[in-house]
Motif scaffolding. Structure first.
Motif, mmCIF file in Angstrom:
data_model
loop_
_atom_site.group_PDB
_atom_site.id
_atom_site.type_symbol
_atom_site.label_atom_id
_atom_site.label_comp_id
_atom_site.label_asym_id
_atom_site.label_seq_id
_atom_site.Cartn_x
_atom_site.Cartn_y
_atom_site.Cartn_z
ATOM 1 N N ALA A 55 1.350 6.018 -68.072
ATOM 2 C CA ALA A 55 2.918 5.446 -67.887
ATOM 3 C C ALA A 55 3.481 6.801 -67.263
ATOM 4 C CB ALA A 55 3.468 4.988 -69.253
ATOM 5 N N TYR A 56 3.159 7.820 -67.840
ATOM 6 C CA TYR A 56 4.013 9.052 -67.179
ATOM 7 C C TYR A 56 3.643 9.417 -65.923
ATOM 8 C CZ TYR A 56 5.338 10.592 -72.026
ATOM 9 O OH TYR A 56 5.676 10.506 -73.132
ATOM 10 N N ARG A 57 2.292 9.094 -65.299
ATOM 11 C CA ARG A 57 1.664 9.327 -64.145
ATOM 12 C C ARG A 57 2.196 8.225 -63.170
ATOM 13 N NH1 ARG A 57 -4.316 11.604 -65.350
ATOM 14 N NH2 ARG A 57 -3.663 13.765 -65.164
ATOM 15 N N ARG A 58 2.530 6.837 -63.666
ATOM 16 C CA ARG A 58 2.998 6.047 -62.747
ATOM 17 C C ARG A 58 4.589 6.376 -62.573
ATOM 18 N NH1 ARG A 58 0.162 2.333 -66.235
ATOM 19 N NH2 ARG A 58 1.765 2.095 -67.561
ATOM 20 N N MET A 59 5.156 6.668 -63.367
ATOM 21 C CA MET A 59 6.634 7.324 -63.364
ATOM 22 C C MET A 59 6.667 8.321 -62.208
ATOM 23 S SD MET A 59 9.385 8.983 -66.104
ATOM 24 C CE MET A 59 8.634 7.597 -67.324
ATOM 25 N N GLY A 60 5.594 9.374 -62.336
ATOM 26 C CA GLY A 60 5.688 10.241 -61.331
ATOM 27 C C GLY A 60 5.255 9.894 -59.767
ATOM 28 N N GLN A 61 4.344 8.951 -59.740
ATOM 29 C CA GLN A 61 4.251 8.248 -58.555
ATOM 30 C C GLN A 61 5.367 7.667 -57.959
ATOM 31 O OE1 GLN A 61 0.790 5.968 -59.416
ATOM 32 N NE2 GLN A 61 -0.731 8.037 -59.734
ATOM 33 N N ALA A 62 6.122 6.883 -59.003
ATOM 34 C CA ALA A 62 7.293 6.176 -58.488
ATOM 35 C C ALA A 62 8.473 6.962 -57.983
ATOM 36 C CB ALA A 62 7.700 5.229 -59.621
ATOM 37 N N ILE A 63 8.712 8.095 -58.729
ATOM 38 C CA ILE A 63 9.675 9.104 -58.335
ATOM 39 C C ILE A 63 9.302 9.539 -56.795
ATOM 40 C CG2 ILE A 63 10.622 11.260 -58.740
ATOM 41 C CD1 ILE A 63 10.280 10.604 -61.711
ATOM 42 N N ALA A 64 7.877 9.946 -56.593
ATOM 43 C CA ALA A 64 7.410 10.344 -55.409
ATOM 44 C C ALA A 64 7.832 9.620 -54.332
ATOM 45 C CB ALA A 64 6.022 10.937 -55.681
ATOM 46 N N SER A 65 7.287 8.396 -54.503
ATOM 47 C CA SER A 65 7.367 7.350 -53.418
ATOM 48 C C SER A 65 9.027 7.066 -53.194
ATOM 49 C CB SER A 65 6.770 6.345 -53.756
ATOM 50 O OG SER A 65 7.046 5.501 -55.003
ATOM 51 N N ALA A 66 9.918 7.139 -54.085
ATOM 52 C CA ALA A 66 11.304 6.847 -53.705
ATOM 53 C C ALA A 66 12.007 7.700 -52.997
ATOM 54 C CB ALA A 66 11.980 6.771 -55.075
ATOM 55 N N ASP A 67 13.036 7.000 -52.397
ATOM 56 C CA ASP A 67 13.712 7.740 -51.399
ATOM 57 C C ASP A 67 14.916 8.436 -51.930
ATOM 58 O OD1 ASP A 67 14.642 8.935 -48.886
ATOM 59 O OD2 ASP A 67 15.445 7.000 -48.124
ATOM 60 N N LEU A 68 14.759 9.705 -52.538
ATOM 61 C CA LEU A 68 15.639 10.285 -53.498
ATOM 62 C C LEU A 68 16.113 11.576 -52.722
ATOM 63 C CD1 LEU A 68 14.057 9.874 -56.908
ATOM 64 C CD2 LEU A 68 15.755 8.570 -56.197
ATOM 65 N N ARG A 69 15.580 12.038 -51.439
ATOM 66 C CA ARG A 69 16.124 13.084 -50.942
ATOM 67 C C ARG A 69 17.687 13.106 -50.373
ATOM 68 N NH1 ARG A 69 11.493 13.600 -46.561
ATOM 69 N NH2 ARG A 69 11.671 11.121 -46.667
ATOM 70 N N TYR A 70 18.218 14.086 -50.668
ATOM 71 C CA TYR A 70 19.786 14.038 -50.210
ATOM 72 C C TYR A 70 19.804 15.338 -49.253
ATOM 73 C CZ TYR A 70 24.783 14.983 -50.681
ATOM 74 O OH TYR A 70 25.993 15.172 -50.415
ATOM 75 N N ALA A 71 20.645 14.654 -47.957
ATOM 76 C CA ALA A 71 20.809 15.626 -46.853
ATOM 77 C C ALA A 71 22.307 16.436 -47.181
ATOM 78 C CB ALA A 71 20.904 14.733 -45.743
ATOM 79 N N ALA A 72 22.052 17.715 -47.538
ATOM 80 C CA ALA A 72 23.209 18.680 -47.931
ATOM 81 C C ALA A 72 24.153 18.637 -46.555
ATOM 82 C CB ALA A 72 22.616 19.927 -47.977
ATOM 83 N N PRO A 73 25.492 18.599 -47.075
ATOM 84 C CA PRO A 73 26.543 18.728 -45.910
ATOM 85 C C PRO A 73 26.258 19.994 -45.306
ATOM 86 C CG PRO A 73 27.566 18.403 -47.850
ATOM 87 C CD PRO A 73 26.010 18.718 -48.204
ATOM 88 N N GLU A 74 26.736 19.954 -43.722
ATOM 89 C CA GLU A 74 26.534 21.270 -42.892
ATOM 90 C C GLU A 74 26.861 22.435 -43.311
ATOM 91 O OE1 GLU A 74 24.666 22.816 -39.881
ATOM 92 O OE2 GLU A 74 24.319 20.773 -40.533
ATOM 93 N N ASN A 75 28.422 22.355 -43.903
ATOM 94 C CA ASN A 75 28.917 23.738 -44.221
ATOM 95 C C ASN A 75 28.185 24.137 -45.522
ATOM 96 O OD1 ASN A 75 29.564 21.341 -46.176
ATOM 97 N ND2 ASN A 75 31.659 22.320 -46.711
ATOM 98 N N LEU A 76 27.440 23.324 -46.336
ATOM 99 C CA LEU A 76 26.649 23.911 -47.611
ATOM 100 C C LEU A 76 25.462 24.631 -46.952
ATOM 101 C CD1 LEU A 76 25.985 24.315 -50.448
ATOM 102 C CD2 LEU A 76 25.183 22.050 -50.575
#
Length: 255
Positions: free
Chosen positions: A42-63
């Protein structure tokens, strides 16, 4: 090892933070405990789900400009990925989101390393007294049928004794909390474990060798199967083993 102890160490096992000895203890417990095996899966499936999810956040240009301005200039080594992640984890909510994206990328990059770690741990576990084979035989026609009904796909079993690699048997093992077939060979006094698992793709993947915890691991894919050969013999001899195995398998297929 108790379930409570295993529960604590399972997370470290997934993250590749255990030494070989503790990893063997946890994996031996998981192999015998359905509750902990289910938790690990279950923990490994959770890790794989997190890895495949589009969770990346584009930081604002000023940051971005502020972060780049704070980095060392000219000739100074770039900060490591671990350091960058640490900095994000200590920062604001924006930084936390960015860190989540980086972790997802790292999980994908480290997936193969995790499998190799499991393979080597299984190899080490097999070297303990009484763990090397479930079926002890030099006859490929005895070893191959033994796997039928025990796993989804029976691994190819080829007698390479005449080529200098003696077949001694097979066993059922566990890698990534899943049952997997292991065909066991010997080269002089050295054990070679050949782990075989079904894969969803059919393309051929050329062999490559890497070293993990002092052991050589030869990996390749063909005929819808993944192969991992692991041993303490030299990389050149392990490559010779895989080449002779594949040549014999191809000859059997054509025959």
């Amino acid at each position: 090892m108790t379930c409570d102890e295993a529960e604590t160490l399972i997370h470290a096992l997934i993250d590749g933070e255990l030494d070989a000895g503790h990893a063997r203890e946890v994996e031996a417990h998981v192999a015998e405990c359905s509750r902990c095996a289910a938790a690990l899966a279950a923990y490994r499936r959770m890790g794989q789900a997190i890895a495949s999810a589009d969770l990346r956040y584009a930081a604002p240009e000023n940051l971005r400009r502020r972060v780049e301005a704070s980095l060392p200039k000219g000739g100074t080594a770039a900060p490591s990925r671990r350091l960058v992640l640490g900095g994000f984890a200590m920062g604001s909510a924006f930084s936390a989101l960015a860190a989540t994206g980086l972790v997802a990328i790292m999980l994908r990059d480290d997936d193969q390393e995790r499998i190799i770690s499991d393979i080597v741990s299984a190899h080490l576990r097999s070297l303990q007294a009484g763990h090397l084979t479930d079926v002890l035989s030099t006859d490929q026609h005895t070893v191959k049928p033994w796997f039928n009904g025990r796993i989804d796909v029976a691994p190819p079993v080829i007698d390479l004794t005449a080529q200098g690699f003696t077949l001694i048997g097979g066993r059922l093992d566990y890698v990534d909390a899943r049952p997997i077939g292991a065909v066991v060979y010997k080269r002089r006094a050295h054990v070679i474990n050949l782990f075989v698992a079904q894969t969803s793709h059919m393309e051929h993947r050329a062999p490559r060798t890497e070293t993990f915890q002092g052991y050589n691991v030869r990996t390749w894919s063909d005929r819808g199967l993944n192969f991992w050969a692991v041993s303490d013999i030299g990389a050149d001899e392990l490559a010779e083993f895989s080449e002779k195995f594949e040549a014999a398998a191809q000859a059997n297929k054509e025959g």
